[in-house]
Design a protein around this motif. Structure first.
Motif, mmCIF file in Angstrom:
data_model
loop_
_atom_site.group_PDB
_atom_site.id
_atom_site.type_symbol
_atom_site.label_atom_id
_atom_site.label_comp_id
_atom_site.label_asym_id
_atom_site.label_seq_id
_atom_site.Cartn_x
_atom_site.Cartn_y
_atom_site.Cartn_z
ATOM 1 N N PRO A 207 0.796 -1.233 0.000
ATOM 2 C CA PRO A 207 0.000 0.000 0.000
ATOM 3 C C PRO A 207 0.829 1.283 0.000
ATOM 4 O O PRO A 207 0.423 2.282 -0.627
ATOM 5 C CB PRO A 207 -0.815 -0.119 1.296
ATOM 6 C CG PRO A 207 -0.896 -1.589 1.556
ATOM 7 C CD PRO A 207 0.406 -2.157 1.082
ATOM 8 N N VAL A 208 1.972 1.291 0.671
ATOM 9 C CA VAL A 208 2.818 2.491 0.685
ATOM 10 C C VAL A 208 3.345 2.775 -0.720
ATOM 11 O O VAL A 208 3.347 3.926 -1.177
ATOM 12 C CB VAL A 208 3.984 2.340 1.681
ATOM 13 C CG1 VAL A 208 4.944 3.540 1.562
ATOM 14 C CG2 VAL A 208 3.469 2.228 3.108
ATOM 15 N N PHE A 209 3.763 1.731 -1.410
ATOM 16 C CA PHE A 209 4.260 1.924 -2.767
ATOM 17 C C PHE A 209 3.151 2.458 -3.676
ATOM 18 O O PHE A 209 3.369 3.364 -4.492
ATOM 19 C CB PHE A 209 4.786 0.610 -3.345
ATOM 20 C CG PHE A 209 5.957 0.024 -2.612
ATOM 21 C CD1 PHE A 209 6.746 0.799 -1.769
ATOM 22 C CD2 PHE A 209 6.284 -1.307 -2.775
ATOM 23 C CE1 PHE A 209 7.822 0.253 -1.097
ATOM 24 C CE2 PHE A 209 7.370 -1.871 -2.119
ATOM 25 C CZ PHE A 209 8.131 -1.088 -1.275
ATOM 26 N N ASP A 260 7.421 11.052 3.384
ATOM 27 C CA ASP A 260 7.253 9.834 2.596
ATOM 28 C C ASP A 260 8.492 8.944 2.672
ATOM 29 O O ASP A 260 8.375 7.710 2.623
ATOM 30 C CB ASP A 260 6.926 10.174 1.147
ATOM 31 C CG ASP A 260 5.544 10.794 0.997
ATOM 32 O OD1 ASP A 260 4.670 10.490 1.837
ATOM 33 O OD2 ASP A 260 5.338 11.580 0.047
ATOM 34 N N MET A 261 9.668 9.552 2.800
ATOM 35 C CA MET A 261 10.875 8.751 3.021
ATOM 36 C C MET A 261 10.745 7.981 4.335
ATOM 37 O O MET A 261 11.138 6.802 4.427
ATOM 38 C CB MET A 261 12.116 9.636 3.045
ATOM 39 C CG MET A 261 12.539 10.179 1.686
ATOM 40 S SD MET A 261 13.143 8.905 0.524
ATOM 41 C CE MET A 261 14.735 8.513 1.243
ATOM 42 N N GLU A 262 10.163 8.618 5.330
ATOM 43 C CA GLU A 262 9.970 7.934 6.617
ATOM 44 C C GLU A 262 8.996 6.767 6.482
ATOM 45 O O GLU A 262 9.158 5.723 7.121
ATOM 46 C CB GLU A 262 9.476 8.931 7.661
ATOM 47 C CG GLU A 262 10.543 9.932 8.091
ATOM 48 C CD GLU A 262 10.016 10.948 9.089
ATOM 49 O OE1 GLU A 262 8.843 10.804 9.526
ATOM 50 O OE2 GLU A 262 10.765 11.877 9.432
ATOM 51 N N LYS A 263 7.968 6.927 5.652
ATOM 52 C CA LYS A 263 7.037 5.819 5.418
ATOM 53 C C LYS A 263 7.762 4.628 4.795
ATOM 54 O O LYS A 263 7.532 3.474 5.178
ATOM 55 C CB LYS A 263 5.902 6.267 4.492
ATOM 56 C CG LYS A 263 4.915 7.240 5.118
ATOM 57 C CD LYS A 263 3.844 7.625 4.105
ATOM 58 C CE LYS A 263 2.875 8.646 4.703
ATOM 59 N NZ LYS A 263 1.837 9.058 3.723
ATOM 60 N N LEU A 264 8.634 4.913 3.838
ATOM 61 C CA LEU A 264 9.395 3.841 3.196
ATOM 62 C C LEU A 264 10.390 3.218 4.179
ATOM 63 O O LEU A 264 10.548 2.001 4.238
ATOM 64 C CB LEU A 264 10.121 4.385 1.963
ATOM 65 C CG LEU A 264 9.210 4.784 0.799
ATOM 66 C CD1 LEU A 264 9.976 5.603 -0.228
ATOM 67 C CD2 LEU A 264 8.602 3.563 0.131
ATOM 68 N N ASP A 265 11.024 4.063 4.979
ATOM 69 C CA ASP A 265 11.975 3.559 5.968
ATOM 70 C C ASP A 265 11.304 2.633 6.974
ATOM 71 O O ASP A 265 11.920 1.691 7.485
ATOM 72 C CB ASP A 265 12.624 4.723 6.725
ATOM 73 C CG ASP A 265 13.582 5.544 5.863
ATOM 74 O OD1 ASP A 265 13.908 5.099 4.737
ATOM 75 O OD2 ASP A 265 14.002 6.629 6.320
ATOM 76 N N SER A 266 10.033 2.881 7.265
ATOM 77 C CA SER A 266 9.319 2.106 8.283
ATOM 78 C C SER A 266 9.003 0.680 7.828
ATOM 79 O O SER A 266 8.554 -0.137 8.638
ATOM 80 C CB SER A 266 8.020 2.814 8.664
ATOM 81 O OG SER A 266 7.055 2.719 7.615
#
Length: 283
Positions: A207-209, A260-266
């Motif tokens: 979902p994040v992607f 959004d980088m933080e979302k990917l990092d998570s």
């Protein structure tokens, strides 16, 4: 300034500890053999890539060398990498196989040569590293590095009072971020290259992607490659398709914002997130 903080373009480079300049984005050619290896490299050169990542076990050094020859590009403009796997480790054996790679490519030198994996044990790893230093000093290689090295393997080079690698190439993407290795490399001026940066097409339905793909108007692999660049890595996406090769380089007209980088990092799952062999824990 960190790599990820710099303005980025397809022409972006990083200076290695050897003083040599390496283009950040490279074409991976794993599992790409025969004529398709040559055509993929040719497509990449047309698209503006100047960096190709090969290896002895990929069995395509000759085809990559053919693409270099046919490209019409000045040799000094290109950055060609190969690697020696653990089966061929050892001082004398490594020197022999470096010469074989040069013959395969049809090149006078390689820009970067890596120990492909740490699976041969401490003694043979160190002997292999000493051979790479020798070949570099003899002008056969411009820069030397390692691949799939965990912190303990990097520490053993340092403890032996040998020069450190210019590069460590490891599996890297949001699900497998290898943070202790990345931090060690950052602290010791080792550039981190990211293989499997687009995760071999796996988990693209996350979902994040999907959210970020819609937000930025980019395809999922473009989001993943851009994440890698902004993290300060040198990503090596693989493809044999002209359109996909060009698409993978179309990542410089947007930037992922901090939230959004933080979302990917998570999304990091540690070792469980790996999609490849990832032998970083070899004894």
């Amino acid at each position: 300034m960190n790599i990820g903080d710099m303005p980025l373009s397809l022409n972006s480079t990083v200076t290695l500890r050897s003083g040599r300049v390496m283009p950040l984005l490279g074409l991976g050619v794993y599992q790409n053999t025969g004529p398709t290896a040559t055509t993929a490299c040719a497509a990449a050169f047309r698209a503006g890539y100047r960096h190709v990542d090969s290896a002895q076990v990929y069995r395509n050094e000759t085809e990559v060398g053919q693409a270099v020859k046919e490209s019409g590009l000045v040799r000094e403009m290109l950055f060609i990498t190969s690697k020696i796997n653990s089966r061929n480790h050892g001082y004398e054996k490594t020197l022999t196989w470096i010469d074989q790679s040069l013959r395969n490519f049809g090149l006078e030198y390689m820009d970067l040569f890596l120990i492909h994996d740490p699976l041969s044990g401490k003694e043979r790893r160190l002997d292999t590293w000493k051979a790479l230093i020798k070949a570099r000093d003899d002008g056969k290689i411009k820069s030397i590095g390692v691949s799939n090295y965990g912190v303990r393997h990097l520490e053993e080079i340092k403890s032996a009072s040998l020069e450190l690698p210019a590069v460590n190439q490891i599996e890297l993407h949001p699900f497998c971020q290898q943070r202790p290795i990345v931090q060690w490399c950052k602290d010791n001026n080792i550039i981190v290259q990211a293989y499997c940066p687009i995760m071999r097409g796996q988990r693209w339905d996350n979902p994040v992607f999907k959210e970020l793909s819609l937000k930025y108007g980019k395809e999922v692999p473009q989001i993943l490659i851009r994440w890698s660049l902004q993290k300060g890595f040198s990503p090596l996406p693989k493809s044999i398709h002209d359109e996909r090769i060009r698409s993978n380089a179309n990542v410089y007209d947007f930037a992922i914002d901090d939230a959004d980088m933080e979302k990917l990092d998570s999304l990091d799952l540690g070792d469980m997130g790996a999609v490849s062999w990832n032998p970083i824990h070899a004894p």
